[in-house]
Design an enzyme around this catalytic site. Structure first.
Site, PDB file in Angstrom:
ATOM      1  N   MET A  40       0.907  -1.223   0.063  1.00  0.00           N
ATOM      2  CA  MET A  40       0.166   0.063  -0.049  1.00  0.00           C
ATOM      3  C   MET A  40       0.904   1.198  -0.076  1.00  0.00           C
ATOM      4  SD  MET A  40      -3.393  -0.996   1.959  1.00  0.00           S
ATOM      5  CE  MET A  40      -2.865  -0.766   3.798  1.00  0.00           C
ATOM      6  N   ASN A  44       3.949   4.192   0.725  1.00  0.00           N
ATOM      7  CA  ASN A  44       4.803   4.678   1.786  1.00  0.00           C
ATOM      8  C   ASN A  44       5.799   3.616   2.540  1.00  0.00           C
ATOM      9  OD1 ASN A  44       5.409   6.776   3.519  1.00  0.00           O
ATOM     10  ND2 ASN A  44       4.087   5.903   5.234  1.00  0.00           N
ATOM     11  N   HIS A  79       8.932   1.218   3.513  1.00  0.00           N
ATOM     12  CA  HIS A  79       9.983   1.236   4.465  1.00  0.00           C
ATOM     13  C   HIS A  79      10.734   0.124   4.317  1.00  0.00           C
ATOM     14  CE1 HIS A  79       7.330  -1.659   6.277  1.00  0.00           C
ATOM     15  NE2 HIS A  79       6.144  -0.560   6.449  1.00  0.00           N
ATOM     16  N   HIS A 108       9.154  -3.303   3.639  1.00  0.00           N
ATOM     17  CA  HIS A 108       8.789  -3.519   2.274  1.00  0.00           C
ATOM     18  C   HIS A 108       9.919  -3.751   1.410  1.00  0.00           C
ATOM     19  CE1 HIS A 108       5.469  -0.572   3.290  1.00  0.00           C
ATOM     20  NE2 HIS A 108       4.674  -1.514   2.938  1.00  0.00           N
ATOM     21  N   GLN A 123     -10.601  -2.696   2.035  1.00  0.00           N
ATOM     22  CA  GLN A 123     -10.328  -3.109   3.540  1.00  0.00           C
ATOM     23  C   GLN A 123     -10.155  -2.336   4.467  1.00  0.00           C
ATOM     24  OE1 GLN A 123      -6.169  -4.265   1.395  1.00  0.00           O
ATOM     25  NE2 GLN A 123      -5.394  -3.732   3.477  1.00  0.00           N
ATOM     26  N   GLU A 182       5.816 -11.547   7.157  1.00  0.00           N
ATOM     27  CA  GLU A 182       5.136 -11.928   8.595  1.00  0.00           C
ATOM     28  C   GLU A 182       4.750 -10.940   9.402  1.00  0.00           C
ATOM     29  OE1 GLU A 182       8.039 -14.803   9.897  1.00  0.00           O
ATOM     30  OE2 GLU A 182       7.397 -16.483   8.460  1.00  0.00           O
ATOM     31  N   ASP A 233       2.439  -8.885   8.976  1.00  0.00           N
ATOM     32  CA  ASP A 233       0.761  -9.306   8.978  1.00  0.00           C
ATOM     33  C   ASP A 233       0.633 -10.709   8.937  1.00  0.00           C
ATOM     34  OD1 ASP A 233      -0.470  -6.227   8.135  1.00  0.00           O
ATOM     35  OD2 ASP A 233       1.502  -6.614   7.106  1.00  0.00           O
ATOM     36  N   TYR A 290       8.760  -2.152  11.369  1.00  0.00           N
ATOM     37  CA  TYR A 290       8.530  -1.381  10.670  1.00  0.00           C
ATOM     38  C   TYR A 290       7.034  -1.083  10.080  1.00  0.00           C
ATOM     39  CZ  TYR A 290      13.359  -0.300   9.907  1.00  0.00           C
ATOM     40  OH  TYR A 290      14.874   0.002   9.904  1.00  0.00           O
ATOM     41  N   SER A 307       4.123   1.545   7.732  1.00  0.00           N
ATOM     42  CA  SER A 307       3.695   2.758   7.238  1.00  0.00           C
ATOM     43  C   SER A 307       3.011   3.600   8.177  1.00  0.00           C
ATOM     44  CB  SER A 307       2.899   2.626   6.124  1.00  0.00           C
ATOM     45  OG  SER A 307       3.344   1.637   5.035  1.00  0.00           O
TER      46      SER A 307
END
Ligand code: AMP
Length: 279
Positions: free
Chosen positions: A27, A29, A31, A34, A58, A148, A150, A184, A186
């Protein structure tokens, strides 16, 4: 690095590709969390596609969709530097051309989607599965890379891929943390300086619980103590629970490989984290 905003030209690019394609949905932004996934993708596949799309499906009506941080130019520079082959930046009109009210939806299984974040974010995982399914149909990758961080989302998407007989290989990427332990995210950029100082307590609490619950049976007591220390520091806790890493069922005793999961607010900002009991 081509940047596609429409499906036809992306498909044309896809058809002309040589080699394996790994896909990292985000999504934006971006960091270090990602970027670690992008590096994993570059190591595993000849071609890497990253999507940047803040999926309204979502987010609940009271959630932070409009407040969600967006930084496209900076994201594109980072992706280019990391060796990403191409970026897909669809908008709502492309993803939901008939609107979002009367859609075909992917419903994830209750056992995975009802607990944890599912109990606090109605419809969230159906929104995730629906957009991931659409993105997979559009991108047609061989490898799908998910973090991992999420963890519940990872398990649900793994199950969707299995249940729908999709051929894509789901590759999990380890959770990346800042030097003080904060995962980390967003959303970290939404924290005030005082909230940012408190935020690492969430990870520290989970690490402490994971160490103390290795072969422990008084899990409810441990969870209660962890919750109390977070609340004392000013967190509003949605959940703090020990669950099986595969089934996500609640556990009343510690096991190697089981995970502590937490979600908690600092002010307006919702943070999530998870830590595994060492194997
Ligand atoms: P998001 O942009 O938040 O939707 O996340 C896109 C992908 O990056 C998801 O697969 C996340 O699990 C993953 N991700 C986000 N934060 C981290 C992190 N700290 N460590 C590893 N993966 C992450």
């Amino acid at each position: 690095m081509p940047i596609f905003k429409d499906i036809a030209s992306l498909r044309q690019w896809r058809q002309s590709l040589q080699g394996t394609l790994a896909f990292v949905p985000t999504m934006g932004n971006l960091h270090e969390g990602h970027m670690a996934l992008v590096r994993l993708a570059v190591a595993r596949a000849e071609q890497v596609l990253v999507s940047i799309y803040v999926n309204p499906l979502q987010f609940g009506p009271q959630e932070d969709f409009t407040r969600y941080p967006r930084s496209l130019d900076k994201d594109l520079q980072q992706l280019h530097a990391a060796g990403c082959s191409t970026v897909f930046t669809p908008d709502d009109a492309l993803m939901y051309p008939r609107g979002r009210k009367d859609l075909s939806i992917i419903m994830p299984p209750h056992s995975l989607a009802k607990p944890l974040c599912g109990a606090h974010r109605a419809g969230h995982f159906a929104g995730v599965c629906t957009v991931v399914n659409k993105l997979l149909q559009i991108v047609q990758p061989e490898i799908l890379i998910l973090g991992e961080k999420d963890y519940q989302q990872l398990r649900i998407v793994q199950q969707m891929v299995a249940d729908m007989n999709m051929t894509v290989q789901v590759l999990p990427g380890p959770l990346q943390r800042e030097a003080d332990g904060l995962a980390y995210s967003s959303r970290n950029s939404l924290l005030s300086p005082t909230e940012r100082q408190k935020a690492p307590l969430l990870a520290a609490t989970l690490v402490d619980l994971a160490q103390r619950s290795q072969s422990e049976t008084r899990i409810a007591e441990l969870a209660q103590a962890g919750r109390a220390s977070l609340e004392q520091a000013g967190f509003v806790v949605d959940y703090l629970e020990l669950r099986d890493s595969q089934s996500l069922q609640l556990l009343d005793h510690g096991l190697p490989g089981a995970r502590w999961f937490a979600a908690a607010y600092l002010g307006q900002t919702r943070l999530i984290d998870n830590v595994m009991i060492p194997l």
